[in-house]
Design a protein around this motif. Structure first.
Motif, PDB file in Angstrom:
ATOM      1  N   TYR A  16       0.855  -1.182   0.000  1.00 52.63           N
ATOM      2  CA  TYR A  16       0.000   0.000   0.000  1.00 52.63           C
ATOM      3  C   TYR A  16       0.890   1.231   0.000  1.00 52.63           C
ATOM      4  CZ  TYR A  16      -3.664  -3.287   1.143  1.00 52.63           C
ATOM      5  OH  TYR A  16      -4.528  -4.335   1.105  1.00 52.63           O
ATOM      6  N   THR A  17       0.371   2.305  -0.533  1.00 52.20           N
ATOM      7  CA  THR A  17       1.125   3.549  -0.655  1.00 52.20           C
ATOM      8  C   THR A  17       0.708   4.524   0.429  1.00 52.20           C
ATOM      9  OG1 THR A  17       1.122   3.219  -3.038  1.00 52.20           O
ATOM     10  CG2 THR A  17       1.765   5.401  -2.236  1.00 52.20           C
ATOM     11  N   ALA A  18       1.658   4.894   1.287  1.00 49.71           N
ATOM     12  CA  ALA A  18       1.400   5.903   2.315  1.00 49.71           C
ATOM     13  C   ALA A  18       1.878   7.254   1.796  1.00 49.71           C
ATOM     14  CB  ALA A  18       2.132   5.553   3.605  1.00 49.71           C
ATOM     15  N   ILE A  19       0.973   8.208   1.764  1.00 47.96           N
ATOM     16  CA  ILE A  19       1.310   9.582   1.394  1.00 47.96           C
ATOM     17  C   ILE A  19       1.450  10.357   2.696  1.00 47.96           C
ATOM     18  CG2 ILE A  19       0.598  11.635   0.116  1.00 47.96           C
ATOM     19  CD1 ILE A  19       0.962   9.117  -1.645  1.00 47.96           C
ATOM     20  N   THR A  20       2.596  10.987   2.918  1.00 45.71           N
ATOM     21  CA  THR A  20       2.810  11.729   4.163  1.00 45.71           C
ATOM     22  C   THR A  20       3.346  13.115   3.843  1.00 45.71           C
ATOM     23  OG1 THR A  20       5.079  10.929   4.473  1.00 45.71           O
ATOM     24  CG2 THR A  20       3.323   9.599   5.439  1.00 45.71           C
ATOM     25  N   LYS A  21       2.983  14.059   4.694  1.00 41.26           N
ATOM     26  CA  LYS A  21       3.543  15.400   4.562  1.00 41.26           C
ATOM     27  C   LYS A  21       3.465  16.107   5.902  1.00 41.26           C
ATOM     28  CE  LYS A  21       0.201  16.742   1.533  1.00 41.26           C
ATOM     29  NZ  LYS A  21      -0.519  17.660   0.630  1.00 41.26           N
ATOM     30  N   GLN A  22       4.378  17.030   6.080  1.00 38.36           N
ATOM     31  CA  GLN A  22       4.399  17.814   7.307  1.00 38.36           C
ATOM     32  C   GLN A  22       3.689  19.135   7.057  1.00 38.36           C
ATOM     33  OE1 GLN A  22       8.285  18.618   8.954  1.00 38.36           O
ATOM     34  NE2 GLN A  22       7.413  18.848  11.003  1.00 38.36           N
ATOM     35  N   ILE A  34      -3.474   6.424   3.313  1.00 34.98           N
ATOM     36  CA  ILE A  34      -3.162   5.292   2.443  1.00 34.98           C
ATOM     37  C   ILE A  34      -3.924   5.514   1.144  1.00 34.98           C
ATOM     38  CG2 ILE A  34      -3.294   2.787   2.136  1.00 34.98           C
ATOM     39  CD1 ILE A  34      -1.322   3.700   4.327  1.00 34.98           C
ATOM     40  N   GLU A  35      -3.181   5.629   0.075  1.00 31.62           N
ATOM     41  CA  GLU A  35      -3.752   6.003  -1.216  1.00 31.62           C
ATOM     42  C   GLU A  35      -4.839   5.040  -1.694  1.00 31.62           C
ATOM     43  OE1 GLU A  35      -1.779   8.058  -5.006  1.00 31.62           O
ATOM     44  OE2 GLU A  35      -0.966   6.078  -4.567  1.00 31.62           O
ATOM     45  N   GLU A  36      -4.647   3.747  -1.468  1.00 28.78           N
ATOM     46  CA  GLU A  36      -5.557   2.742  -2.028  1.00 28.78           C
ATOM     47  C   GLU A  36      -6.818   2.495  -1.200  1.00 28.78           C
ATOM     48  OE1 GLU A  36      -1.368   1.945  -3.326  1.00 28.78           O
ATOM     49  OE2 GLU A  36      -2.288   2.295  -1.374  1.00 28.78           O
ATOM     50  N   ILE A  37      -6.857   2.949   0.042  1.00 28.84           N
ATOM     51  CA  ILE A  37      -7.986   2.652   0.926  1.00 28.84           C
ATOM     52  C   ILE A  37      -8.598   3.955   1.445  1.00 28.84           C
ATOM     53  CG2 ILE A  37      -8.776   1.388   2.969  1.00 28.84           C
ATOM     54  CD1 ILE A  37      -7.570  -0.482   0.937  1.00 28.84           C
ATOM     55  N   PRO A  38      -9.741   4.370   0.912  1.00 26.00           N
ATOM     56  CA  PRO A  38     -10.374   5.594   1.394  1.00 26.00           C
ATOM     57  C   PRO A  38     -10.663   5.517   2.894  1.00 26.00           C
ATOM     58  CG  PRO A  38     -11.448   4.811  -0.611  1.00 26.00           C
ATOM     59  CD  PRO A  38     -10.502   3.726  -0.160  1.00 26.00           C
ATOM     60  N   LEU A  72      -8.801  -3.026   6.987  1.00 22.72           N
ATOM     61  CA  LEU A  72      -8.844  -4.268   6.212  1.00 22.72           C
ATOM     62  C   LEU A  72      -9.616  -5.354   6.951  1.00 22.72           C
ATOM     63  CD1 LEU A  72      -5.200  -4.327   4.828  1.00 22.72           C
ATOM     64  CD2 LEU A  72      -7.293  -3.774   3.568  1.00 22.72           C
ATOM     65  N   GLN A  73      -9.417  -5.444   8.269  1.00 22.17           N
ATOM     66  CA  GLN A  73     -10.162  -6.429   9.060  1.00 22.17           C
ATOM     67  C   GLN A  73     -11.658  -6.112   9.040  1.00 22.17           C
ATOM     68  OE1 GLN A  73      -8.094  -6.121  12.824  1.00 22.17           O
ATOM     69  NE2 GLN A  73      -6.733  -7.815  12.322  1.00 22.17           N
ATOM     70  N   PHE A  74     -11.999  -4.846   9.197  1.00 24.33           N
ATOM     71  CA  PHE A  74     -13.405  -4.443   9.174  1.00 24.33           C
ATOM     72  C   PHE A  74     -14.033  -4.779   7.821  1.00 24.33           C
ATOM     73  CE2 PHE A  74     -16.704  -1.361   8.127  1.00 24.33           C
ATOM     74  CZ  PHE A  74     -17.582  -1.564   9.174  1.00 24.33           C
ATOM     75  N   ASN A  75     -13.336  -4.440   6.747  1.00 17.90           N
ATOM     76  CA  ASN A  75     -13.859  -4.718   5.407  1.00 17.90           C
ATOM     77  C   ASN A  75     -14.037  -6.212   5.188  1.00 17.90           C
ATOM     78  OD1 ASN A  75     -13.891  -1.996   4.849  1.00 17.90           O
ATOM     79  ND2 ASN A  75     -11.994  -2.020   3.669  1.00 17.90           N
ATOM     80  N   HIS A  76     -13.093  -7.012   5.683  1.00 18.55           N
ATOM     81  CA  HIS A  76     -13.194  -8.472   5.551  1.00 18.55           C
ATOM     82  C   HIS A  76     -14.404  -8.991   6.326  1.00 18.55           C
ATOM     83  CE1 HIS A  76     -11.986 -12.626   5.125  1.00 18.55           C
ATOM     84  NE2 HIS A  76     -12.118 -12.773   6.431  1.00 18.55           N
TER      85      HIS A  76
END
Length: 61
Positions: free
Chosen positions: A5-11, A20-24, A48-52
């Motif tokens: 998964y892709t984590a987008i971070t910024k200060q 996380i880009e792939e999971i709204p 992910l656990q909740f969605n499962h």
């Protein structure tokens, strides 16, 4: 199966924000970059656990 998964971070000011880009809905805010990455991992696992569980409860059978 392991996925990446892709984590987008910024200060922003004194805070670190990220998502996380792939999971709204998986987004966090922390005081340090390390804390942010830890929170994102935990929040991603919970999502992910909740969605499962949601998908499993809707199965017909």
């Amino acid at each position: 199966m392991n996925r990446e998964y892709t984590a987008i971070t910024k200060q922003i000011g004194e805070w670190w924000v990220g998502w996380i880009e792939e999971i709204p809905g998986v987004n966090c805010q922390e005081k340090t970059h390390e804390e942010l990455l830890k929170s994102l991992r935990i929040t991603l696992i919970e999502a992910l656990q909740f969605n499962h569980e949601e998908a499993s409860s809707r199965r017909v059978g």
